[in-house]
Enzyme design. Structure first.
Site, PDB file in Angstrom:
ATOM      1  N   ARG A 171       0.819  -1.217   0.000  1.00  0.00           N
ATOM      2  CA  ARG A 171       0.000   0.000   0.000  1.00  0.00           C
ATOM      3  C   ARG A 171       0.852   1.265   0.000  1.00  0.00           C
ATOM      4  NH1 ARG A 171      -0.627  -3.848   3.029  1.00  0.00           N
ATOM      5  NH2 ARG A 171      -2.445  -5.213   3.013  1.00  0.00           N
ATOM      6  N   LYS A 213     -14.615   0.443  -3.338  1.00  0.00           N
ATOM      7  CA  LYS A 213     -14.868   0.292  -1.903  1.00  0.00           C
ATOM      8  C   LYS A 213     -14.265   1.444  -1.104  1.00  0.00           C
ATOM      9  CE  LYS A 213     -14.189  -1.096   2.412  1.00  0.00           C
ATOM     10  NZ  LYS A 213     -13.215  -0.498   3.349  1.00  0.00           N
ATOM     11  N   PRO A 230     -19.979   1.096   1.308  1.00  0.00           N
ATOM     12  CA  PRO A 230     -18.743   0.344   1.065  1.00  0.00           C
ATOM     13  C   PRO A 230     -19.023  -1.146   1.252  1.00  0.00           C
ATOM     14  CG  PRO A 230     -18.479   2.011   2.813  1.00  0.00           C
ATOM     15  CD  PRO A 230     -19.934   1.855   2.558  1.00  0.00           C
ATOM     16  N   ASP A 232     -17.176  -4.382   1.745  1.00  0.00           N
ATOM     17  CA  ASP A 232     -15.951  -5.132   2.050  1.00  0.00           C
ATOM     18  C   ASP A 232     -16.326  -6.600   2.210  1.00  0.00           C
ATOM     19  OD1 ASP A 232     -17.370  -4.929   4.471  1.00  0.00           O
ATOM     20  OD2 ASP A 232     -15.549  -5.380   5.572  1.00  0.00           O
ATOM     21  N   GLN A 240     -24.988 -10.808   0.872  1.00  0.00           N
ATOM     22  CA  GLN A 240     -25.241 -12.034   0.112  1.00  0.00           C
ATOM     23  C   GLN A 240     -26.225 -12.942   0.851  1.00  0.00           C
ATOM     24  OE1 GLN A 240     -23.807 -13.109  -3.257  1.00  0.00           O
ATOM     25  NE2 GLN A 240     -25.843 -13.830  -2.708  1.00  0.00           N
ATOM     26  N   GLN A 268     -25.697   0.346   6.705  1.00  0.00           N
ATOM     27  CA  GLN A 268     -24.531  -0.498   6.447  1.00  0.00           C
ATOM     28  C   GLN A 268     -23.584  -0.514   7.632  1.00  0.00           C
ATOM     29  OE1 GLN A 268     -20.312  -0.515   6.066  1.00  0.00           O
ATOM     30  NE2 GLN A 268     -21.443   1.411   5.955  1.00  0.00           N
ATOM     31  N   PHE A 272     -22.444  -3.801   9.643  1.00  0.00           N
ATOM     32  CA  PHE A 272     -21.013  -4.126   9.652  1.00  0.00           C
ATOM     33  C   PHE A 272     -20.503  -4.286  11.084  1.00  0.00           C
ATOM     34  CE2 PHE A 272     -16.711  -2.339  10.146  1.00  0.00           C
ATOM     35  CZ  PHE A 272     -15.972  -3.232   9.384  1.00  0.00           C
TER      36      PHE A 272
END
Length: 284
Positions: A171, A213, A230, A232, A240, A268, A272
């Site tokens: 990164r 993302k 986002p 992830d 899903q 979200q 999360f």
DNA sequence: TGCCAGGCCAAAT
DNA sequence: ATTTGGCATGGC
């Protein structure tokens, strides 16, 4: 930072400090023992703020109330967000478990840079990298345990290897290149505000290390786009499970936006955080 | 030890 | 248009 003696009391409803600071949107908050119970220190740009919650009272460093109110987004309409929650058991459990969590208004560069360092990293390690970069390259702030997040200009005058030495791995190249693009003016972060979300996302994705993302994280956490989702690995699994049909991350993002509405990004964050804390997923 | 983590990117199908 | 493999590092 020693907890300041002068604290102002703010009255807060539908707010939970620990969940807000600990749900994986910022990575630098330091917990401290305070004069009247445990609290947290955060840095909003170069402004050190001590925060301590007791029920519906929030103690804030005197003189920094306005910054705190804005940073903590105490004006976000959480009742409206709650009303938009899906009625399935997992979503309702997430709402119960995370009530009072707010999406912060983060400084833009800090948010962009930290999420460029996030791919294939756990939250704890993103924090470690962030603190390492602050320690090595950030400006000291009077009265603060930690340094300010280093500016793009500051990072642009370091080197890829120097960043790599902070544990960034592959990164480092992305962060260094993006810092240079912003420092030299070839990319204007301030232009994002005026753009519609899709255009802003497309522009962000031109930066090295920024894909859909990471762009959505920046849009949600720093650009007030509360419908940005986002996706992830955790959100992919959650969404899903909610959608039987086998789907790509982009399809899941659009599914969540349709299903959750204008505050999809907010919802979200509750899903999360709850999934991560309980290591659980919706029943398929 | 092996597997996974708030993915991105370019190459190959 | 969609799928695949490589990429560094650390925690469990």
């Amino acid at each position: 930072m020693r907890p300041p003696k002068d604290l102002t009391e703010l009255s807060v409803q539908e707010f939970d400090l620990e969940r807000t600071l600990g749900c994986g949107q910022i990575f630098h908050a330091m917990s401290l023992p305070g004069p009247s119970g445990p609290g947290w220190q955060v840095l909003v740009d170069h402004e050190p703020i001590f925060l301590c919650q007791r029920g519906e009272i929030l103690l804030v460093t005197a003189g920094h109330e306005a910054t705190a109110r804005n940073y903590l987004a105490l004006d976000h309409p959480l009742e409206t967000v709650y009303a938009a929650f899906p009625t399935d058991p997992f979503s309702q459990a997430a709402l119960t478990a995370c009530r009072g969590l707010r999406i912060l208004r983060q400084p833009l560069w800090e948010c962009l840079a930290t999420f460029i360092t996030s791919p294939m990293k756990q939250v704890a390690h993103i924090r470690q990298i962030s603190l390492h970069l602050r320690e090595r390259f950030g400006c000291p702030v009077r009265g603060s345990l930690i340094n300010a997040y280093p500016s793009a200009t500051r990072l642009a005058e370091t080197s890829e290897d120097a960043l790599r030495a902070c544990g960034l791995g592959f990164r480092a190249r992305s962060l260094f290149a993006t810092a240079k693009a912003i420092a030299c003016g070839s990319f204007d972060l301030t232009a994002l505000d005026a753009l519609p979300t899709d255009k802003a996302r497309t522009l962000l994705c031109e930066l090295p290390g920024v894909g859909r993302k990471v762009a959505n994280c920046v849009l949600l956490f720093a650009c007030e786009r509360l419908d940005a989702v986002p996706v992830d690995v955790w959100m992919a699994r959650i969404l899903q499970a909610m959608r039987k049909k086998k789907s790509t991350p982009l399809e899941l993002e659009r599914f969540s936006r349709r299903r959750f509405g204008a505050y999809a990004g907010y919802i979200q964050q509750y899903l999360f955080h709850h999934a991560r804390m309980t290591k659980s997923l919706p029943k398929p």
